[in-house]
Design a protein around this motif. Structure first.
Motif, short mmCIF file in Angstrom:
data_model
loop_
_atom_site.label_atom_id
_atom_site.label_comp_id
_atom_site.label_asym_id
_atom_site.label_seq_id
_atom_site.Cartn_x
_atom_site.Cartn_y
_atom_site.Cartn_z
N CYS A 23 73.25 36.76 35.87
CA CYS A 23 72.10 37.59 36.23
C CYS A 23 71.27 36.86 37.28
O CYS A 23 71.57 35.72 37.67
CB CYS A 23 71.26 37.92 34.99
N HIS A 24 70.22 37.54 37.76
CA HIS A 24 69.31 36.94 38.74
C HIS A 24 67.89 37.07 38.21
O HIS A 24 67.53 38.09 37.63
CB HIS A 24 69.40 37.66 40.09
N LEU A 25 67.11 36.04 38.43
CA LEU A 25 65.71 36.05 38.00
C LEU A 25 64.82 36.23 39.21
O LEU A 25 64.91 35.49 40.18
CB LEU A 25 65.35 34.73 37.30
N PHE A 26 63.95 37.22 39.13
CA PHE A 26 62.92 37.41 40.15
C PHE A 26 61.57 37.30 39.45
O PHE A 26 61.24 38.13 38.60
CB PHE A 26 63.08 38.77 40.84
N MET A 27 60.80 36.26 39.76
CA MET A 27 59.48 36.10 39.18
C MET A 27 58.45 36.66 40.16
O MET A 27 58.35 36.21 41.30
CB MET A 27 59.19 34.63 38.90
N VAL A 28 57.70 37.63 39.69
CA VAL A 28 56.71 38.31 40.54
C VAL A 28 55.44 37.48 40.63
O VAL A 28 54.87 37.28 41.71
CB VAL A 28 56.40 39.71 39.99
N SER A 29 54.96 37.01 39.50
CA SER A 29 53.73 36.22 39.47
C SER A 29 53.72 35.38 38.20
O SER A 29 54.46 35.64 37.25
CB SER A 29 52.50 37.13 39.51
N GLY A 30 52.86 34.38 38.19
CA GLY A 30 52.74 33.52 37.02
C GLY A 30 53.41 32.18 37.23
O GLY A 30 53.60 31.72 38.37
N ALA A 31 53.81 31.53 36.14
CA ALA A 31 54.45 30.21 36.21
C ALA A 31 55.38 30.05 35.02
O ALA A 31 55.05 30.49 33.90
CB ALA A 31 53.41 29.11 36.22
N VAL A 32 56.55 29.46 35.24
CA VAL A 32 57.51 29.22 34.16
C VAL A 32 58.00 27.79 34.21
O VAL A 32 58.04 27.16 35.28
CB VAL A 32 58.73 30.18 34.23
N GLU A 33 58.39 27.28 33.04
CA GLU A 33 58.99 25.95 32.94
C GLU A 33 60.49 26.13 32.75
O GLU A 33 60.93 26.83 31.84
CB GLU A 33 58.39 25.20 31.76
N LEU A 34 61.27 25.54 33.64
CA LEU A 34 62.73 25.62 33.57
C LEU A 34 63.23 24.39 32.84
O LEU A 34 63.10 23.26 33.33
CB LEU A 34 63.33 25.70 34.98
N SER A 35 63.82 24.62 31.65
CA SER A 35 64.17 23.49 30.79
C SER A 35 65.61 23.01 30.97
O SER A 35 66.06 22.15 30.24
CB SER A 35 63.95 23.89 29.32
N HIS A 36 66.35 23.57 31.96
CA HIS A 36 67.74 23.14 32.14
C HIS A 36 67.86 21.94 33.06
O HIS A 36 68.96 21.47 33.33
CB HIS A 36 68.57 24.30 32.68
N VAL A 37 66.74 21.46 33.57
CA VAL A 37 66.78 20.29 34.46
C VAL A 37 65.92 19.20 33.85
O VAL A 37 65.03 19.44 33.04
CB VAL A 37 66.26 20.65 35.87
N THR A 38 66.20 17.98 34.24
CA THR A 38 65.42 16.83 33.77
C THR A 38 64.94 16.04 35.00
O THR A 38 65.77 15.65 35.83
CB THR A 38 66.26 15.93 32.86
N PRO A 39 63.65 15.77 35.14
CA PRO A 39 62.58 16.24 34.25
C PRO A 39 62.39 17.75 34.38
O PRO A 39 62.83 18.34 35.36
CB PRO A 39 61.36 15.48 34.77
N ARG A 40 61.75 18.32 33.40
CA ARG A 40 61.54 19.76 33.40
C ARG A 40 60.74 20.19 34.64
O ARG A 40 59.81 19.50 35.05
CB ARG A 40 60.82 20.19 32.13
N LEU A 41 61.14 21.33 35.19
CA LEU A 41 60.56 21.81 36.44
C LEU A 41 59.66 23.01 36.15
O LEU A 41 60.04 23.92 35.41
CB LEU A 41 61.67 22.20 37.41
N VAL A 42 58.48 23.02 36.74
CA VAL A 42 57.58 24.17 36.64
C VAL A 42 57.59 24.90 37.99
O VAL A 42 57.33 24.29 39.03
CB VAL A 42 56.15 23.75 36.27
N ALA A 43 57.93 26.19 37.95
CA ALA A 43 57.94 27.02 39.16
C ALA A 43 56.77 28.01 39.07
O ALA A 43 56.51 28.57 38.00
CB ALA A 43 59.26 27.76 39.27
N ARG A 44 56.11 28.24 40.19
CA ARG A 44 54.92 29.09 40.19
C ARG A 44 55.02 30.10 41.35
O ARG A 44 55.55 29.78 42.41
CB ARG A 44 53.67 28.25 40.34
N GLY A 45 54.49 31.30 41.13
CA GLY A 45 54.45 32.32 42.18
C GLY A 45 55.78 33.03 42.33
O GLY A 45 56.66 32.95 41.46
#
Length: 488
Positions: free
Chosen positions: A442-464
């Motif tokens: 699948c594909h993820l499209f984030m419209v707004s907000g912020a998420v923490e991606l836990s599949h990478v180390t260190p954990r990555l926070v993506a915003r916008g």
């Protein structure tokens, strides 16, 4: 503001060979930014080295003295049915930022009138091989009699006459059974958004052109004849006078909006225009009148930026009259991503959500713009679920289009295909701390907000705004209230 500050009319026949070469080089450099499909030698034969008895070329320059457009008018004197007849032809082009000045009709009319005064009683026609709906729309706006046209079938003798003229100028038919469609080769460098605009345009003249010349994007020209008669000359003068008077009328309208008496009438007009927008169609007249009472009216010339990308604003705009481009990028990389017509509402994302504009808007013609402050709009957003849904839907579509269009991997997707893909997605609103597990493929499209991606180390926070393809199971956690769309 981009504007033409000076014009000059040159007669190529009066120039030396070297001067004509330099003129051709300068004109062709501008031409290449507007059209595709024509080699320099062919362009020179059409415009500068024409075999016409008379040729005039108007050069348009900006404040820096740079050439930004041209208009060439030719007169061919031909024997038709034993009578010497004047056939006018023209080529024109302006860089996008300088369109809408309407300088060419004034020069054309003055030159045509001077010619006819020197040759009284001589039959005269304008013959175009039009390669864009805007050209046909402009002709029908100024002239009362244009052939072919939607309102009346083309008489057979007149069709044969146009066919004969087209062949006399060496324009080959697109197909044996299409006498009015000719191979011209000039293809306007329209963006995808501009082509969509014309496909969806509700102007009868544009609709007719698209039906009559569906292959215009391939360089097909529609032979179009305008008899140069007293009736058509008076029609041109009437439109030109109307345009001349419109500017002070618009300025007076903006002033009257500030006065109690004129304001009541104008606010009612603004309220009706808001009502015609899908965004506000379901609101009560009292609500729209209250919005209109907070509005300001501005009369803007062609080429004026209503706002620029990255400007901070919280205002909503209504294009009450005119046309405008929506532009992404800046400077030489500025690209048209949409085209707006009269009655369009724009700027709604910044108005309701605040923040910076992600695009610029520039007038394409003299326009009247109504501006409504965000402070008057935000209470509506808070109280009306339907309005919130519309605004977020618009935001989602625009951000998605911007992200996908910028990625080479998806360059094969047109605007229609991008929207169709988005429509197949599933929207999710995630509260802070809520987890979502995404499946591979699948594909993820984030419209707004912020998420923490836990599949990478260190954990990555993506915003916008964010778009990514999911290659393996991907758990993510919302760090704040977040809107995402999961796409197939």
């Amino acid at each position: 503001m981009s504007r033409i500050t000076s014009t000059e009319v040159v007669v190529p026949q009066s120039l030396s060979t070297e001067a004509r070469r330099r003129l051709t080089d300068a004109l062709y450099a501008v031409h290449q930014e507007i059209f595709d499909g024509v080699e320099r030698e062919c362009f020179a034969r059409y415009v500068v080295d024409s075999t016409a008895e008379h040729t005039w070329i108007q050069l348009h320059r900006n404040e820096a003295g740079l050439l930004v457009g041209y208009f060439a008018l030719h007169v061919f004197e031909k024997k038709l049915n034993g009578v010497t007849t004047a056939v006018f032809r023209a080529e024109a082009g302006s860089l996008r930022a300088y369109r809408g000045s309407n300088l060419s009709p004034r020069l054309a009319l003055s030159l045509v009138l001077k010619y006819l005064l020197r040759h009284p009683g001589r039959p005269a026609y304008y013959l175009g091989a039009l390669v864009h709906p805007s050209s046909y729309a402009l002709l029908t706006k100024y002239c009362g009699e244009v052939w072919p046209r939607r309102e009346r079938p083309l008489p057979a003798p007149l069709r044969d006459f146009i066919d004969e003229l087209g062949s006399a100028f060496g324009l080959a038919r697109v197909a044996p059974d299409t006498p009015l469609l000719r191979q011209v080769g000039w293809r306007t460098r329209d963006s995808e958004a501009e082509r969509d605009y014309w496909r969806q345009c509700d102007k009868p003249s544009a609709r007719f052109f698209l039906e009559a010349n569906p292959g215009y994007t391939q360089g097909h020209g529609l032979l179009t004849l305008v008899p140069i008669t007293l009736a058509n000359i008076l029609s041109i003068l009437r439109v030109m006078c109307g345009r001349f008077l419109q500017s002070p009328v618009d300025s007076a309208m903006a002033l009257a909006y500030l006065l109690p008496g004129g304001a009541r009438l104008l606010r009612a007009t603004v309220a009706r225009q808001l009502k015609s927008s899908p965004l506000f169609a379901h609101f009560a007249p009292s609500v729209l009148k209250a919005l209109a009472a907070r509005a300001q009216v501005r009369a803007l010339p062609a080429g004026h930026y209503v706002f620029r990308q990255s400007d901070v604003s919280d205002e909503l705009y209504l294009l009450a009259r005119g046309a405008a481009y929506v532009l992404a990028g800046a400077g030489p990389k500025e690209e048209v991503v949409n085209q707006l017509g009269s009655g369009t509402v724009f700027g709604e994302i910044s108005a309701f959500a605040g923040g910076r504009h992600c695009t610029s808007v520039r007038t394409a013609s003299a326009s009247t713009v109504v501006r409504i402050p965000g402070a008057a709009l935000r209470p509506l957003l808070e109280s009306d679920a339907g309005l919130r849904k519309n605004v977020w839907g618009t935001l989602t579509e625009r951000h998605f289009d911007d992200l996908i269009r910028a990625q080479r991997r998806y360059a094969h997707l047109g605007r229609k295909e991008r929207r169709a893909w988005l429509s197949r997605g599933v929207e999710r609103e995630l509260a802070a701390g809520q987890e979502l597990l995404l499946e591979p493929g699948c594909h993820l499209f984030m419209v707004s907000g912020a998420v923490e991606l836990s599949h990478v180390t260190p954990r990555l926070v993506a915003r916008g705004a964010l778009f990514l393809e999911v290659e393996r199971h991907l758990p993510l956690v919302a760090r704040e209230d977040t809107r995402v769309v999961v796409l197939p």
